[in-house]
Design a protein around this motif. Structure first.
Motif, short mmCIF file in Angstrom:
data_model
loop_
_atom_site.label_atom_id
_atom_site.label_comp_id
_atom_site.label_asym_id
_atom_site.label_seq_id
_atom_site.Cartn_x
_atom_site.Cartn_y
_atom_site.Cartn_z
N LYS A 79 0.81 -1.00 0.40
CA LYS A 79 -0.36 -0.36 -0.06
C LYS A 79 1.15 1.29 -0.05
O LYS A 79 1.91 1.51 0.77
N GLU A 80 1.01 2.38 -1.34
CA GLU A 80 1.53 3.52 -0.64
C GLU A 80 0.22 4.32 -0.75
O GLU A 80 -0.68 4.37 -1.34
N LEU A 81 1.07 5.13 -0.48
CA LEU A 81 0.22 6.68 0.00
C LEU A 81 0.44 7.68 -0.50
O LEU A 81 1.93 8.60 -0.11
N LEU A 82 0.60 8.88 -1.08
CA LEU A 82 0.87 10.47 -0.85
C LEU A 82 0.25 11.43 -1.43
O LEU A 82 -1.45 11.23 -1.64
N MET A 83 0.12 12.34 -1.08
CA MET A 83 -0.79 13.72 -1.99
C MET A 83 -0.06 14.25 -3.06
O MET A 83 1.16 14.84 -3.10
N HIS A 84 -0.70 14.43 -3.63
CA HIS A 84 -0.50 14.93 -5.29
C HIS A 84 0.25 16.86 -5.23
O HIS A 84 -0.65 17.50 -4.13
N PRO A 85 1.75 17.19 -4.96
CA PRO A 85 1.99 17.78 -4.82
C PRO A 85 1.54 18.92 -5.36
O PRO A 85 1.20 20.34 -4.42
N THR A 86 0.74 19.41 -7.09
CA THR A 86 0.12 20.35 -7.33
C THR A 86 -1.43 19.89 -7.68
O THR A 86 -1.93 20.82 -7.59
N ARG A 87 -2.02 19.01 -7.24
CA ARG A 87 -3.49 19.02 -7.67
C ARG A 87 -4.50 18.66 -6.29
O ARG A 87 -5.36 18.84 -6.46
N ASN A 88 -3.50 18.36 -4.87
CA ASN A 88 -4.37 18.37 -4.27
C ASN A 88 -5.38 17.14 -4.10
O ASN A 88 -6.79 17.75 -3.79
N ARG A 89 -4.48 15.68 -4.07
CA ARG A 89 -5.69 14.98 -4.43
C ARG A 89 -4.55 13.85 -3.83
O ARG A 89 -3.41 13.88 -3.56
N LEU A 90 -5.46 13.15 -2.87
CA LEU A 90 -5.10 11.74 -1.76
C LEU A 90 -5.07 11.03 -2.52
O LEU A 90 -5.96 10.51 -3.45
N LEU A 91 -3.83 10.25 -3.23
CA LEU A 91 -3.73 9.16 -4.53
C LEU A 91 -2.93 8.01 -3.33
O LEU A 91 -2.38 7.59 -2.76
N VAL A 92 -4.05 6.86 -3.29
CA VAL A 92 -3.63 5.39 -2.95
C VAL A 92 -3.69 4.61 -3.66
O VAL A 92 -4.01 4.05 -4.38
N LYS A 93 -2.40 4.17 -3.82
CA LYS A 93 -1.83 2.52 -4.58
C LYS A 93 -1.56 1.58 -4.07
O LYS A 93 -0.79 1.12 -2.76
N TYR A 94 -2.55 0.13 -4.21
CA TYR A 94 -2.94 -0.92 -4.23
C TYR A 94 -1.91 -1.85 -5.29
O TYR A 94 -2.66 -2.28 -6.07
N THR A 95 -1.22 -2.40 -4.08
CA THR A 95 -0.93 -3.97 -5.44
C THR A 95 -0.88 -4.78 -4.39
O THR A 95 -0.05 -5.02 -3.57
N LEU A 96 -0.71 -5.75 -5.50
CA LEU A 96 -1.06 -7.15 -4.51
C LEU A 96 0.36 -7.86 -5.06
O LEU A 96 0.39 -8.59 -6.48
N GLU A 97 1.19 -8.12 -4.50
CA GLU A 97 1.92 -8.43 -5.07
C GLU A 97 2.23 -9.88 -5.08
O GLU A 97 3.91 -10.85 -5.65
N ASP A 98 1.82 -10.82 -4.15
CA ASP A 98 1.73 -12.46 -4.13
C ASP A 98 0.57 -12.63 -3.46
O ASP A 98 0.19 -12.52 -3.11
N ALA A 99 -0.30 -13.72 -3.89
CA ALA A 99 -1.35 -14.66 -3.71
C ALA A 99 -1.68 -16.10 -4.34
O ALA A 99 -1.26 -16.04 -5.64
N HIS A 100 -1.78 -17.10 -3.89
CA HIS A 100 -2.20 -18.20 -4.43
C HIS A 100 -3.27 -18.05 -5.08
O HIS A 100 -4.03 -19.63 -5.12
N SER A 101 -4.67 -17.47 -4.71
CA SER A 101 -5.83 -18.25 -4.53
C SER A 101 -6.98 -16.77 -4.91
O SER A 101 -6.11 -15.37 -4.91
N GLU A 102 -8.20 -16.33 -5.02
CA GLU A 102 -8.78 -15.07 -5.21
C GLU A 102 -8.84 -14.68 -4.49
O GLU A 102 -8.72 -15.28 -3.32
N THR A 103 -8.35 -12.52 -4.55
CA THR A 103 -8.22 -11.93 -4.01
C THR A 103 -9.16 -10.83 -4.45
O THR A 103 -9.19 -10.76 -4.59
N PHE A 104 -10.06 -10.00 -2.48
CA PHE A 104 -10.98 -9.22 -2.64
C PHE A 104 -9.49 -8.39 -1.60
O PHE A 104 -9.61 -8.40 -0.73
N LEU A 105 -10.68 -6.78 -2.19
CA LEU A 105 -9.95 -6.26 -0.86
C LEU A 105 -11.22 -4.90 -0.95
O LEU A 105 -11.61 -4.49 -1.69
N GLU A 106 -11.76 -4.67 -0.03
CA GLU A 106 -13.14 -4.37 1.10
C GLU A 106 -12.09 -3.13 1.97
O GLU A 106 -11.43 -2.54 2.40
N VAL A 107 -12.70 -2.05 1.14
CA VAL A 107 -11.86 -0.76 1.77
C VAL A 107 -13.23 0.58 2.56
O VAL A 107 -14.14 0.51 1.69
N ARG A 108 -13.10 0.52 3.21
CA ARG A 108 -14.38 1.44 4.26
C ARG A 108 -13.84 2.97 4.54
O ARG A 108 -12.65 2.91 5.68
#
Length: 635
Positions: A104-133
């Protein structure tokens, strides 16, 4: 320890994301999207407090979030899945759950005034879901919120996401993913979230947070998914990945003390209401006049950004009134209770002229403002500020603390310094001498009324200053003089009489002052505000607001003073003093990871282990270390 290490990512307009490296908010100021709301005042407002992610495999749920509730209960306990935390250009968490690895990576865009979060599933051996609350607050960052019937709990659907607005008067908050996702609208209040840092500071520490529901999406190995959060819709959700990479490239990597200070410097330079300003510190400070002028040279000139220095000064001059600059705020919200901010303005202009090597142009733009300050002080202005017949400056108003030592408890200054403070007069002498120099260089007049008025006073000033502030027997300068009585508390303010470009003291006096300050006040994290030998000395900054205010300038060590100590030390000892100053500077390397990741705290306890306290990222702390680095480079 992970709850005591915090980070902040800041956008150009002052919007920020901040929490602990564990991902658990422990301050009311923490939040993942904290931003200005122009219609609601000059403060920041917490819109998105936090996100709670859940990884799902084989219908088993692994909760990655973490919150602290009343009774010191942590729920969920997602920190146990954190395998690694990194912060090179932005915060990155790696979670290890069984056979799955999520980044999980997180940053504020320095000029666009937006929060950007990047999720990368780097490894998994079965079907994977993500819930974000998401958990939202929609409140002033200085306040707390609670479950109430006025909240607008409905959401509206937008491409790949939702928008919500908990109360009228706020901006809409957009949360959009880079791929198709479902959203389950399950509105609920989570009660009694606890902020431990607020409890330690003696403030109310519980609040209720609202969640409108949760997003659910499928993850595929090595195919990143992005979340985009802002106060306006994405023109194209497909551009989120492009924006994330664009933002990451603009950020300065933390690869040592210099680069970390450079990266931190950018976070304080924000643009609001068509003004370029300096945020004094995170997470609770706003635009403060004194702090702005002290921090400006280090944050801009010492980072090669003279253009930004000019923008800040032009913005501040808009608020010059009756020879005074605001202590706090700007425009209609400005408070002018500072006797030294205007003289720090002159020092900042002087630094700008020196660094840019454009004295004529700088004086042409700011000379009138400088002279307005000087004339106002000489003729007398607000808060009891005026000049004696000998040319010394006094200031004082009952119940007010007008210098940087400004803590007030129950209507009484903790360090009453009414009269003639030593640093105020050092700043005054430097300001007038600089103005005389510029007027001589830039004015076409053969007889200059300004020079004719002030030059004779300044020629006598060093002798006058010495007669009032110096003690040969004690070997240091009085902190202030009031009605002929000198206060001989050993404080750091006297170092400014040696560090200013125009100094009112001789080399010998300067050396004795430097040695007194070095012996009695110097610590590895700043200068103490009072000598340990003084019975009023308080070495630890902690407890209630009143307890902390009583320690704020009665021992507590301040980083920003080191810039002037270093300048004074190098003035006295020249190149021979460089190794000692270099050591002071280099000892701050571990401080980058003690409290605010990649930044320097506002203050430190005055005795070992010199624990970081106050704001975890302070503009003038960072600025003056950058200025020390520049001094060392030039020697």
């Amino acid at each position: 320890m992970s709850l005591q290490k915090e980070f902040i990512c800041v956008s150009d307009n002052g919007s920020y994301a901040s929490t602990t490296i564990a991902g658990c908010n422990c301050r009311k100021y923490h939040g993942l999207f904290v931003c200005p709301q122009a219609e609601l005042g000059q403060d920041n407002f917490v819109l998105l407090s936090c996100l709670e992610e859940t990884l799902i495999q084989h219908e088993r749920e692994f909760h990655l979030g973490v919150k602290k509730y009343a009774g010191d209960v942590f729920q969920p306990k997602g920190h146990k899945y954190v395998e690694r935390f990194e912060y090179r250009t932005h915060p990155v968490w790696t979670y290890h759950i069984g056979g799955a690895v999520l980044r999980k990576e997180l940053l504020m865009h320095p000029t666009r005034n937006r929060l950007l979060v990047k999720y990368t599933l780097e490894d998994a051996h079965s079907e994977t879901f993500l819930e974000v609350r998401p958990f939202v607050a929609f409140r002033n960052a200085h306040e707390l919120t609670f479950c109430n019937n006025a909240a607008l709990t409905k959401v509206q659907y937008v491409p790949n996401g939702i928008k919500c607005r908990l109360y009228e008067g706020f901006s809409d908050l957009y949360m959009q993913f880079s791929q198709d996702c479902g959203f389950a609208e399950v509105p609920d209040w989570y009660r009694n979230v606890k902020y431990s840092e607020e409890e330690m500071r003696g403030y109310p520490c519980h609040e209720d947070l609202f969640t409108p529901g949760f997003f659910k999406l499928r993850l595929e190995v090595q195919k990143p998914v992005y979340l985009n959060v802002g106060c306006s819709p994405m023109p194209s959700v497909a551009k989120t990945a492009e924006w994330f990479e664009e933002a990451a490239k603009k950020l300065v990597a933390h690869e040592g003390l210099e680069s970390s200070l450079q990266a931190a410097a950018r976070t304080f330079l924000v643009k609001r209401d068509d003004r370029r300003q300096i945020t004094a510190g995170y997470p609770w400070f706003g635009s403060w006049g004194r702090d702005t002028f002290i921090a400006l040279p280090g944050l801009t000139l010492c980072t090669g950004n003279s253009k930004m220095a000019g923008e800040v000064l032009r913005s501040m001059v808009k608020d010059l009134s009756g020879g005074l600059f605001p202590n706090i705020g700007y425009g209609e919200s400005a408070a002018y209770n500072s006797a030294d901010a205007p003289l720090w303005f002159v020092w900042a202009v002087q630094q700008y002229a020196t660094h840019s090597r454009r004295t004529v142009q700088v004086w042409g733009e700011f000379g009138e403002a400088v002279k307005q300050v000087i004339e106002s002080y000489a003729n007398g202005c607000g808060y009891g500020i005026g000049m004696t017949q000998e040319g010394l400056i006094y200031a004082g108003k009952p119940g007010c603390a007008l210098t940087w030592m400004d803590a007030v408890v129950n209507g009484h200054p903790v360090t009453p310094r009414a009269g003639m403070p030593v640093e105020l007069n050092a700043l005054w002498y430097n300001a007038v001498m600089f103005a005389i120099e510029c007027e001589k260089k830039c004015s076409p007049l053969k007889r200059n009324p300004f020079v004719e008025r002030f030059k004779p006073l300044m020629e006598r000033f060093p002798d006058t200053f010495k007669a009032h502030f110096w003690s040969k027997e004690k070997g240091y300068l009085a902190d202030f003089v009031d009605n002929g009585t000198a206060d001989w508390s050993i404080r750091p303010n006297q170092i400014l009489a040696v560090s200013m470009p125009y100094s009112p003291v001789s080399d010998k006096v300067g050396q004795l002052v430097v040695e007194t300050v070095k012996t009695c006040l110097l610590t590895p994290r700043g200068l103490r505000t009072l000598a340990p030998s003084d019975p009023r000395y308080k070495s630890v900054y902690q407890g209630s607001q009143e307890d902390r205010d009583r320690a704020y300038h009665q021992g507590t060590a301040w980083v920003w003073l080191l810039g002037h100590f270093a300048q004074a030390y190098l003035r006295v000892y020249g190149k021979d003093g460089k190794p000692f100053v270099e050591k002071i500077y280099r000892e701050f390397e571990p401080a980058l990871w003690e409290a605010g990741i990649g930044s320097i705290s506002e203050i430190y306890d005055a005795d070992p282990p010199y624990a970081p306290k106050g704001a975890f990222s302070q503009a003038w702390s960072v600025a003056e270390l950058l200025r020390i680095h520049k001094m060392l480079e030039s020697k």
